[in-house]
Scaffold this motif. Sequence first.
Motif, short mmCIF file in Angstrom:
data_model
loop_
_atom_site.label_atom_id
_atom_site.label_comp_id
_atom_site.label_asym_id
_atom_site.label_seq_id
_atom_site.Cartn_x
_atom_site.Cartn_y
_atom_site.Cartn_z
N ILE A 232 0.87 -1.18 0.00
CA ILE A 232 0.00 0.00 0.00
C ILE A 232 0.90 1.23 0.00
CG2 ILE A 232 -1.93 1.15 1.14
CD1 ILE A 232 -2.68 -1.72 0.57
N GLY A 233 0.67 2.12 -0.96
CA GLY A 233 1.52 3.32 -1.05
C GLY A 233 0.73 4.59 -0.82
N PHE A 234 1.30 5.53 -0.10
CA PHE A 234 0.65 6.82 0.13
C PHE A 234 1.55 7.93 -0.38
CE2 PHE A 234 -2.88 5.32 2.60
CZ PHE A 234 -2.40 4.17 3.24
N ASN A 235 1.06 8.70 -1.36
CA ASN A 235 1.73 9.95 -1.74
C ASN A 235 1.36 10.97 -0.67
OD1 ASN A 235 2.15 8.57 -4.13
ND2 ASN A 235 1.97 10.47 -5.35
N SER A 236 2.26 11.85 -0.34
CA SER A 236 1.90 12.98 0.52
C SER A 236 2.90 14.10 0.31
CB SER A 236 1.89 12.61 2.00
OG SER A 236 1.70 13.81 2.76
N ASN A 237 2.40 15.33 0.33
CA ASN A 237 3.34 16.46 0.21
C ASN A 237 3.95 16.79 1.58
OD1 ASN A 237 1.39 17.91 1.69
ND2 ASN A 237 0.39 18.65 -0.18
N LEU A 238 3.56 16.03 2.60
CA LEU A 238 4.09 16.19 3.97
C LEU A 238 4.05 17.63 4.44
CD1 LEU A 238 7.04 13.61 4.05
CD2 LEU A 238 4.67 13.34 4.77
N ALA A 239 3.09 18.37 3.91
CA ALA A 239 2.88 19.75 4.37
C ALA A 239 1.64 19.79 5.26
CB ALA A 239 2.71 20.66 3.15
N VAL A 240 1.18 18.60 5.66
CA VAL A 240 -0.03 18.55 6.49
C VAL A 240 0.32 18.86 7.94
CG1 VAL A 240 -1.26 16.88 5.04
CG2 VAL A 240 0.30 16.06 6.81
N PRO A 241 -0.62 19.46 8.68
CA PRO A 241 -0.36 19.77 10.10
C PRO A 241 -0.04 18.50 10.89
CG PRO A 241 -2.51 20.63 9.38
CD PRO A 241 -1.98 19.81 8.26
N VAL A 242 0.78 18.62 11.90
CA VAL A 242 1.21 17.45 12.71
C VAL A 242 0.00 16.69 13.25
CG1 VAL A 242 2.42 16.86 14.84
CG2 VAL A 242 3.40 18.57 13.29
N GLU A 243 -1.04 17.42 13.66
CA GLU A 243 -2.21 16.73 14.25
C GLU A 243 -2.85 15.80 13.21
OE1 GLU A 243 -0.82 20.07 15.26
OE2 GLU A 243 -2.34 20.27 13.70
N LEU A 244 -2.91 16.29 11.97
CA LEU A 244 -3.54 15.46 10.94
C LEU A 244 -2.69 14.22 10.68
CD1 LEU A 244 -5.46 16.77 7.94
CD2 LEU A 244 -3.93 14.84 7.60
N LEU A 245 -1.36 14.41 10.68
CA LEU A 245 -0.48 13.25 10.49
C LEU A 245 -0.66 12.28 11.66
CD1 LEU A 245 1.70 12.26 8.44
CD2 LEU A 245 3.40 13.00 10.13
N ASP A 246 -0.82 12.83 12.86
CA ASP A 246 -1.06 11.98 14.04
C ASP A 246 -2.26 11.06 13.80
OD1 ASP A 246 -0.20 14.44 16.63
OD2 ASP A 246 0.99 13.08 15.36
N SER A 247 -3.40 11.66 13.37
CA SER A 247 -4.62 10.83 13.23
C SER A 247 -4.42 9.81 12.12
CB SER A 247 -5.84 11.71 12.95
OG SER A 247 -5.83 12.12 11.61
N PHE A 248 -3.69 10.19 11.07
CA PHE A 248 -3.43 9.23 9.97
C PHE A 248 -2.60 8.06 10.51
CE2 PHE A 248 -2.46 7.59 5.85
CZ PHE A 248 -1.09 7.31 5.82
N ILE A 249 -1.52 8.41 11.27
CA ILE A 249 -0.62 7.35 11.80
C ILE A 249 -1.39 6.45 12.77
CG2 ILE A 249 1.38 6.98 13.31
CD1 ILE A 249 2.64 9.49 12.01
N SER A 250 -2.20 7.06 13.64
CA SER A 250 -2.89 6.19 14.63
C SER A 250 -3.86 5.26 13.92
CB SER A 250 -3.60 7.05 15.68
OG SER A 250 -4.73 7.65 15.10
N LYS A 251 -4.50 5.73 12.85
CA LYS A 251 -5.41 4.84 12.10
C LYS A 251 -4.61 3.71 11.45
CE LYS A 251 -9.74 6.85 10.86
NZ LYS A 251 -10.59 7.44 9.85
N LEU A 252 -3.47 4.06 10.86
CA LEU A 252 -2.66 3.05 10.16
C LEU A 252 -2.15 2.01 11.16
CD1 LEU A 252 -1.93 2.72 7.24
CD2 LEU A 252 0.01 4.26 7.52
N LYS A 253 -1.81 2.52 12.35
CA LYS A 253 -1.26 1.60 13.37
C LYS A 253 -2.31 0.62 13.87
CE LYS A 253 2.97 3.37 14.20
NZ LYS A 253 4.22 2.63 14.46
N LYS A 254 -3.58 0.99 13.73
CA LYS A 254 -4.64 0.09 14.22
C LYS A 254 -4.88 -1.07 13.25
CE LYS A 254 -7.26 3.38 17.07
NZ LYS A 254 -7.06 4.74 16.47
N ILE A 255 -4.28 -1.00 12.07
CA ILE A 255 -4.49 -2.05 11.06
C ILE A 255 -3.48 -3.18 11.29
CG2 ILE A 255 -4.43 -2.57 8.59
CD1 ILE A 255 -5.09 0.47 8.18
N PRO A 256 -3.94 -4.39 11.47
CA PRO A 256 -3.00 -5.51 11.67
C PRO A 256 -2.00 -5.59 10.51
CG PRO A 256 -5.28 -6.23 11.94
CD PRO A 256 -5.33 -4.84 11.38
N THR A 257 -0.71 -5.73 10.81
CA THR A 257 0.30 -5.74 9.73
C THR A 257 0.09 -6.94 8.80
OG1 THR A 257 1.72 -6.89 11.26
CG2 THR A 257 2.06 -4.51 11.06
#
Length: 600
Positions: A232-257
Amino acid sequence: MSESKNKSISEKLEKIAPSFCAAKWSQVLLNLQVGERHNCCLAPSQKIDAQLIQQNPQAFFNDSTLKEEREAMLKGEKISACHVCWKAEESGHLSDRHHKSAATWSSKFLEKENLKTEGVIPSYVEVSFGNKCQLMCTYCNPHNSSSLAKESKKYGPYLLSQDHNWLDKENEELFLDENENHPYATAFWNWFIQNNKNFEVLRFTGGEPLISKWIHRFLDWLKDNSMEHAEIGFNSNLAVPVELLDSFISKLKKIPTSHYKKINFYTSVDGWGKGAELARYGLKLDLFEKNFNRLMTEFPASTFRITSTLNVIAFPDTLELFKKVLEFKNKSNFKDQVAIVCYPIHYPRFLSLNWTKDFYKKHFEEILHFIEKNINEDEHQIGFYEFERDFFKKAVNFDDTINPQEGIIDIFLYFSQFKMRKGIELIDLPIEIKSIVKLGQERLLQAKIEDISINTWVRAEPWISDESKRKLIREYILSKLVSGEHNIWDALKVLLISVNQQFSYEWIPLLMTHYKTRLGAFELLYRKCIENKDKYQLDMRHYVIEHINHFDDYNAKEIIQYCRKLDLKWIREDKENILAKLEELKHPHQIELFHLIKSS
Ligand code: SF4
């Protein structure tokens, strides 16, 4: 690709058909915001039939166009859509046809028995749900950036020798991230549910995927469903606010590897400095670096691919970028976790490096020297790969045959309009850009009228500081309009757009002098009236009265329309005078205007 791999893939392709490319079966890039698909990043876009995919979502990758192209390829025909690859091969190079066919996700399509022309399910899927994006990258466009779409809606395109960032009707009706009944996104979702077991690579692009609600919908789905074979690949311009990246990471982390094979990240940055932030307007490098390091820490098994689109604005900062990438590589958790791939700009022309040899050759040599010095010779050394050097060299396509004049002038015109839209003073630009902008201004001032195309003069006139030169240019353009050498509507389109930017009012009395250009003058005046009625309606009155005797020619109807649209307060004031003038005139338009005024 190694020599031996080149040879084997060429033989495998030849065995199936001389023009066979596995990507026609294995890869699809979907731009759902405009209902388009590409077979690969080189092939031109094809419109997806919105009705057809509602009835049959398989039509995303199986309709008459693709069926015909696949049949033609199996017969060994070189289809026109793949002209970029044929051109590369004609000049003796391997093309993307070889690279994409050699990719692991194409391997199952290298067996002739697997090659149907219908009912094909791709193994590599790239999808963009919308153009929602907080950046306004200078080489991007309205259908990939909602921020650019908003700006183009307000100001129109950048008026250059080749206008940039048009927001034409078709793009105005973009299917936006927010709209629930996004026909392409809902159909995609049905197609995805039916076929995702076959996807070996699923990559999300945009717009900015991390701010797309469809991405969060996918993450919720993947938490309860598995795609264990897929990267699974995600493009991102990494200009998103830290809080938004936080919620993205926490969602991704909830997915079983176990629900995916691997997660990969793709980002873009063209330099490391002010020019790089300007080229990707809205980007802040400190936030980018923070988000990049964060993802590397949170996802140590993921790969990070940095795409660098080498352009005139950021190139002076590209050496610093390679230094930064080396820093990222030194923090990486495994050998080729981080890599940079450079691409040239083909469009818009003025941002391409091909005309900048005189300005940037030194930078090119410094960067190449730095890369060469840090090429990693062996397994244990952290450094650059040969492919990173080769992509860089290929991307710096200095071309001595291109006259830099157009590029230099366009940079001046671009930043003159950039300043007005973004409030960035030319003085605040990076030194190299500032000098090119200055040079562009001088070139326009010094240029003989005949040395510059009329198309460019129509666009450049408002930005020339010398009023006498501007007057000369306006008269020159008028002469070409009256003689018919230049299409009045082309010029008018530009003047009408520039109404929202920097417009020289002097055009109106000038265009009023000739019946061929008078309607254009009324159209411009009408636009100015809409913009600022109190200021311009007296002029409208003056010119309607002055030209009332001409209300017998082919453009009276439109002018009457303008009078209708603008309330006629001023006409009522002058009623007697105008009616007196109209009384003795008999042409239908004059009579129509007479009654219009009589009844007002
Ligand atoms: S031949 Fe080239 S352009 Fe055509 S699909 Fe393959 S890679 Fe793309």
